[in-house]
Each structure stands twice: as structure tokens, then as C-alpha cells.
Design an enzyme around this catalytic site. Structure first.
Site, PDB file in Angstrom:
ATOM      1  N   GLY A   1       1.707   1.683  10.725  1.00 31.05           N
ATOM      2  CA  GLY A   1       2.943   2.892  10.756  1.00 31.05           C
ATOM      3  C   GLY A   1       3.457   3.207  11.826  1.00 31.05           C
TER       4      GLY A   1
ATOM      5  CD  GLU B   1      -4.168  -2.826   7.290  1.00 38.59           C
ATOM      6  OE1 GLU B   1      -2.921  -3.112   6.761  1.00 38.59           O
ATOM      7  OE2 GLU B   1      -4.576  -1.864   6.827  1.00 38.59           O
TER       8      GLU B   1
ATOM      9  CB  SER C   1       4.469  -2.386  12.050  1.00 38.65           C
ATOM     10  OG  SER C   1       4.039  -0.923  12.169  1.00 38.65           O
TER      11      SER C   1
ATOM     12  CG  ASN D   1      -1.833   1.406   1.361  1.00 36.93           C
ATOM     13  OD1 ASN D   1      -1.775   2.013   0.424  1.00 36.93           O
ATOM     14  ND2 ASN D   1      -2.382   1.517   2.368  1.00 36.93           N
TER      15      ASN D   1
ATOM     16  CE  LYS E   1       0.020   3.434   5.013  1.00 28.19           C
ATOM     17  NZ  LYS E   1      -0.183   3.311   6.150  1.00 28.19           N
TER      18      LYS E   1
ATOM     19  CG  HIS F   1      -6.038   1.780   5.042  1.00 28.55           C
ATOM     20  ND1 HIS F   1      -5.632   2.698   5.875  1.00 28.55           N
ATOM     21  CD2 HIS F   1      -5.089   0.952   4.651  1.00 28.55           C
ATOM     22  CE1 HIS F   1      -4.255   2.242   6.167  1.00 28.55           C
ATOM     23  NE2 HIS F   1      -3.867   1.479   5.586  1.00 28.55           N
TER      24      HIS F   1
ATOM     25  CD  GLU G   1      -3.106   5.121   6.732  1.00 25.99           C
ATOM     26  OE1 GLU G   1      -3.044   5.296   5.558  1.00 25.99           O
ATOM     27  OE2 GLU G   1      -2.164   4.600   7.345  1.00 25.99           O
TER      28      GLU G   1
HETATM   29  C1  PEP Z   1      -1.038  -0.197   5.845  1.00 28.56           C
HETATM   30  O1  PEP Z   1      -1.136   1.019   5.402  1.00 28.56           O
HETATM   31  O2  PEP Z   1      -1.996  -0.792   5.662  1.00 28.56           O
HETATM   32  C2  PEP Z   1      -0.236  -0.496   6.706  1.00 28.56           C
HETATM   33  C3  PEP Z   1       0.042  -1.597   7.227  1.00 28.56           C
HETATM   34  O3  PEP Z   1       1.109   0.089   7.072  1.00 28.56           O
HETATM   35  P1  PEP Z   1       2.313  -0.075   7.751  1.00 28.56           P
HETATM   36  O4  PEP Z   1       2.856  -1.375   6.978  1.00 28.56           O
HETATM   37  O5  PEP Z   1       3.238   1.059   7.460  1.00 28.56           O
HETATM   38  O6  PEP Z   1       2.193  -0.236   9.138  1.00 28.56           O
END
Ligand code: PEP
Length: 252
Positions: free
Chosen positions: A174, A168, A213, A10, A12, A96, A98
Site C-alpha cells: 500500500g 509481501e 504495490s 485482495n 481488503k 496478512h 495487516e
Molecule cells: C496486499 O494487500 O496484500 C497488497 C499487496 O496490497 P498493495 O498491492 O496495495 O500493496
């Protein structure tokens, strides 16, 4: 049932069209012989066409990061599923955290978006996950139940297995703070059980990803979990070496 893992990066809101093209140009030769997993990148709208064009004929999936449920209409600033399929996009990330946190994405809206994506021929990746407070208060399962049941409610039972789910935990996105294998497996198995409540057969086909992460150093352990069918990778997907290492880690 053997499920082909999906490793999806992703990106973003990162990068110009030129940077996106450079990134896929570096990635394509590194995954050319990968047979153990499907690999995809979730690209900002502006770079989708260029990435689709430069990956045509390759095995790299190209996904958008959001869409509207209606095919067209007075929805300023939105992009629809047919607009994505017109340029040969393969799938779309929906819900997501976010988008839920910063743009008011609701489970009700997702209830319309997930079947609209499927009907248009896109593979939806429906993201679910709890906040830190919800986990600390013992509300993780309640939150996941609500998100999964609402998001899948209007998907016909026989198509449930086509929806990719991404567990997630919001506190892991993040932050560098990754779920323990036990926490991840419990949640992934719980998500699969929720799909099984609608259809046991389809739940066996469902690909359920872990996201939060995931890095080269922790990927192998997470991807080996019995109910983990891949990863949704944010930060580490912008670094080709890290992303390729995670794809390799899916080999088991
Ligand atoms: C994501 O944006 O779906 C995500 C898992 O980000 P990160 O791997 O940076 O935690």
C-alpha cells in the site's frame, strides 16, 4: 516443474455487496479466455456468498481474508473453515501483515490455521514478509525463516505444495514502494528453499507469490522472476483495468 501462476486480488475491507457484484460482473468477461493463470479475488465476509453465487461455473476463485482454526465454538466474531466451505469458498488468505499488525495475528495461531484450512478443503495463501527495519538491519531472512517454518510446521510434508505462500515485504504494501526484482527474487527463492528443507518435491510445486504495490507498470518484470508464481494484489485489484492488465502480464 511448470507452476500455473495465481493472480489474487485482495479487496481488503472495501465495498458493499452490490459493489462486489458489479466488480465481478465487469471482471468475468475480461478473464473468460485466460488459460495462462488462475485468477482469484479475496472478498470481505459479507460479500462472499454473493460473489460465489455470481461466479459459479466461471474460473474465478473466491477466497476469504481470514478464518479461525477451530471448526466451531465460543469464538465470538470469528468465522471457521467449514463455514467458508459450506458456501463454496475456494481458499483463504492467512497471516496478512495487516492482520498481524492490527489484530495480533501470531505465527502460533497460523500454525493451526494453515492445516485447518487444508483439511477443510480450502487453499491457504500464507503471507510472510519483513518490516522496513528488519530489512535495514539485515534481518529479512531470519524473519522469513521464522514465519515460514512456524506457519508450515503442522502441515504434513506431502501437502506442503498445496499451500500458496505470498512474500509481501511490509514496507511495500500500500506504499507504492515496490521491491526491486533482485530483492523480490532473493526473498522468493529463500522462501522456496525453506519449503525444500521439508520436501524438495513439494517445494517445486509450491506457488510463491509476490505482493506489495504490484501495478500494471511493474507486474511483468516481477512475474517473470524465476521463483515468482503470481501476485497478491491489493490496491490495484479494485480497479478492473489495472487488475486485468496484471493478469495479462502473467502471460510472460
Ligand atoms: C496486499 O494487500 O496484500 C497488497 C499487496 O496490497 P498493495 O498491492 O496495495 O500493496
Amino acid at each position: 516443474m511448470s507452476r500455473t501462476p495465481l493472480i489474487a486480488g485482495n479487496w481488503k475491507m472495501n465495498g458493499t455487496i452490490e459493489e462486489a457484484e458489479e466488480r465481478v460482473a465487469s471482471l468475468l468477461p475480461r478473464i473468460a479466455t485466460v488459460e495462462h493463470a488462475d485468477v482469484a479475488v479475496c472478498v470481505p465476509f459479507t460479500a462472499l456468498q454473493a460473489v460465489v453465487d455470481s461466479t459459479r461455473g466461471s474460473q474465478l476463485g473466491v477466497y476469504a481474508q481470514n478464518m479461525h482454526h477451530e471448526p466451531s465454538g465460543a469464538f465470538t466474531g470469528e468465522v471457521s473453515a467449514p463455514m467458508l466451505t459450506e458456501i463454496d469458498v475456494h481458499g483463504v488468505v492467512l497471516g496478512h501483515s495487516e492482520r498481524r499488525q492490527f489484530f495480533g495475528e501470531t505465527d502460533k495461531a497460523l500454525q493451526l490455521k494453515v492445516p485447518a484450512a487444508l483439511e477443510a478443503g480450502l487453499i491457504p495463501i500464507l503471507c510472510v514478509g519483513e518490516t522496513e527495519d528488519e530489512r535495514e538491519n539485515g534481518d529479512t531472512e531470519r524473519r522469513l525463516r521464522h514465519q515460514v517454518q512456524e506457519g508450515l510446521e503442522k502441515v504434513p510434508a506431502e501437502r506442503l505444495g498445496e499451500v500458496v505462500l505470498a512474500y509481501e515485504p511490509i514496507w511495500a504494501i500500500g506504499t507504492g514502494q515496490v521491491a526491486t526484482p533482485e530483492q523480490a527474487q532473493d526473498a522468493l527463492a529463500f522462501v522456496r528453499a525453506l519449503v525444500a528443507d521439508r520436501s524438495k518435491e513439494e517445494a517445486e510445486k509450491s506457488r510463491i507469490l509476490y505482493g506489495g504495490s504490484m501495478k500494471p507498470g511493474n507486474a511483468a518484470e516481477l512475474l517473470a522472476l524465476p521463483d515468482c508464481d503470481g501476485g497478491l494484489i491489493g490496491g490495484a485489484s479494485l480497479d478492473i483495468e489495472d487488475f486485468v492488465a496484471i493478469v495479462e502480464a502473467a502471460k510472460g
